[in-house]
Enzyme design. Structure first.
Site, mmCIF file in Angstrom:
data_model
loop_
_atom_site.group_PDB
_atom_site.id
_atom_site.type_symbol
_atom_site.label_atom_id
_atom_site.label_comp_id
_atom_site.label_asym_id
_atom_site.label_seq_id
_atom_site.Cartn_x
_atom_site.Cartn_y
_atom_site.Cartn_z
ATOM 1 N N TYR A 144 0.784 -1.073 0.304
ATOM 2 C CA TYR A 144 0.139 -0.052 -0.297
ATOM 3 C C TYR A 144 0.362 1.356 0.359
ATOM 4 O O TYR A 144 0.682 2.046 -0.333
ATOM 5 C CB TYR A 144 -0.790 -0.001 1.343
ATOM 6 C CG TYR A 144 -1.477 -1.274 0.862
ATOM 7 C CD1 TYR A 144 -2.542 -1.614 0.251
ATOM 8 C CD2 TYR A 144 -1.043 -2.027 2.155
ATOM 9 C CE1 TYR A 144 -3.507 -2.161 0.336
ATOM 10 C CE2 TYR A 144 -2.895 -3.356 1.978
ATOM 11 C CZ TYR A 144 -3.338 -3.924 1.586
ATOM 12 O OH TYR A 144 -4.175 -4.597 1.084
ATOM 13 N N GLU A 170 -4.750 -14.256 0.636
ATOM 14 C CA GLU A 170 -5.678 -13.381 1.879
ATOM 15 C C GLU A 170 -6.442 -15.453 2.201
ATOM 16 O O GLU A 170 -7.021 -15.618 2.740
ATOM 17 C CB GLU A 170 -6.763 -12.238 1.726
ATOM 18 C CG GLU A 170 -5.926 -11.282 2.083
ATOM 19 C CD GLU A 170 -4.864 -11.695 3.379
ATOM 20 O OE1 GLU A 170 -5.186 -12.446 3.624
ATOM 21 O OE2 GLU A 170 -4.155 -10.142 3.218
#
Ligand code: MN3
Ligand code: MN3
Length: 324
Positions: free
Chosen positions: A109, A196
């Site tokens: 990010y 994930e």
């Protein structure tokens, strides 16, 4: 594994003698899909970014700021907590891989920010993530369970985070990808989603092993706790979604997507869905975004390259052999 007692020999990890084959399959899956943010040409998205409205840029800042906070929590506290209840040495090795990848996620990010945002904007995003009540609720509540909950509650919290709480953030880049915008930023998100998905499946599987050893009364109690906790998070997710997506009019679409993913978290824990929403209810633009490319994002899915909600049933060993 507790190797701290001085009287006992220290045990060398032997990958040729597996107590649980799922550990080995997960290790192979995770190492095979290893990636780094630095390999994605993010600056190619600048032309798209410049066409975005102020509201859209603001939304993306909050989305990625929130995701940074949650991946920081996963890299710093989650794995340390899960380590306390590993059943095999190989499980600990898998957790080492997961922990490192959580740091890669959190760092990604920052790569996106440094490409798209000015220094002042970046400072504002971090200020928001570190002080906003709804995003802080997610991190603080999960961390409270890690700190004060039982081993099983900690695993459940981790799955709720991995398979559910990230998705209000993942929605935006996937939706824009479906509209042919910011494909490189979205590629990073897709790589994170792919990770994930394995994390949620694996930790959920370990949860189910222990859960099945409880007696019926304890199972009922824990199951109620999971549903109550998940619903509490859902209410907070609705607030988060309104705050972030109301200005660009996407709130209802995001709410459907988060209910769908809440069901997936429950599925990973071996429970029935709570919400009526299925893959068919999710905006197809987002489903396109998530399924584009060559990666399989869902190990429950029997149809290969897609992200569909599988049949809700207990995990079996052959669910994992289908990865190969
Ligand atoms: Mn992560
Ligand atoms: Mn994870």
């Amino acid at each position: 594994m507790n190797q701290k007692q001085s009287q006992q020999p220290y045990i060398a990890i032997n990958w040729n003698q597996m107590e649980d084959m799922i550990d080995k399959l997960t290790w192979e899956k995770l190492t095979e899909q290893f990636w780094l943010d630095t390999r994605i040409p993010l600056s190619n998205d600048l032309d798209d970014w410049r066409t975005f409205s102020k509201e859209e840029k603001d939304m993306f800042g909050k989305v990625f700021g929130g995701l940074t906070l949650l991946d920081t929590l996963q890299s710093e506290d989650a794995i340390e907590r899960l380590r306390q209840s590993v059943r095999t040495q190989h499980e600990e090795a898998v957790l080492n891989n997961i922990q490192f990848m959580e740091s890669v996620h959190a760092k990604s990010y920052s790569s996106i920010f440094s490409t798209l945002n000015t220094k002042t904007e970046i400072d504002d995003i971090f200020k928001w993530a570190n002080s906003n009540e709804v995003i802080q609720f997610k991190a603080l509540r999960i961390n409270d369970i890690y700190k004060n909950g039982t081993d099983l509650e900690a695993k459940a919290a981790s799955v709720i985070l991995e398979s559910f709480l990230f998705y209000s953030g993942f929605f935006a880049p996937l939706y824009y990808l479906g509209n042919n915008k910011i494909p490189n930023v979205a590629e990073i998100i897709k790589l994170i989603v792919r990770d994930e998905s394995v994390h949620g499946t694996y930790i959920g599987y370990k949860f189910q092993i222990e859960f099945n050893q409880l007696d019926e009364k304890e199972q009922e109690k824990l199951k109620n706790w999971v549903f109550q906790t998940l619903y509490e998070f859902y209410q907070n997710e609705v607030k988060f979604t309104q705050e972030v997506y109301d200005p660009i009019g996407l709130t209802e679409k995001v709410k459907t997507f988060i209910r769908y993913n809440a069901n997936k978290a429950l599925q990973n824990l071996g429970f029935d869905p709570l919400f009526p929403d299925t893959a068919d209810d999710v905006d197809p633009i987002v489903m396109n975004g998530i399924s584009t490319g060559s990666s399989n994002h869902d190990f429950f899915s029997q149809v290969g390259n897609s992200y569909l909600l599988g049949q809700v049933e207990a995990m079996a060993d052959d669910d994992y052999t289908n990865w190969l």
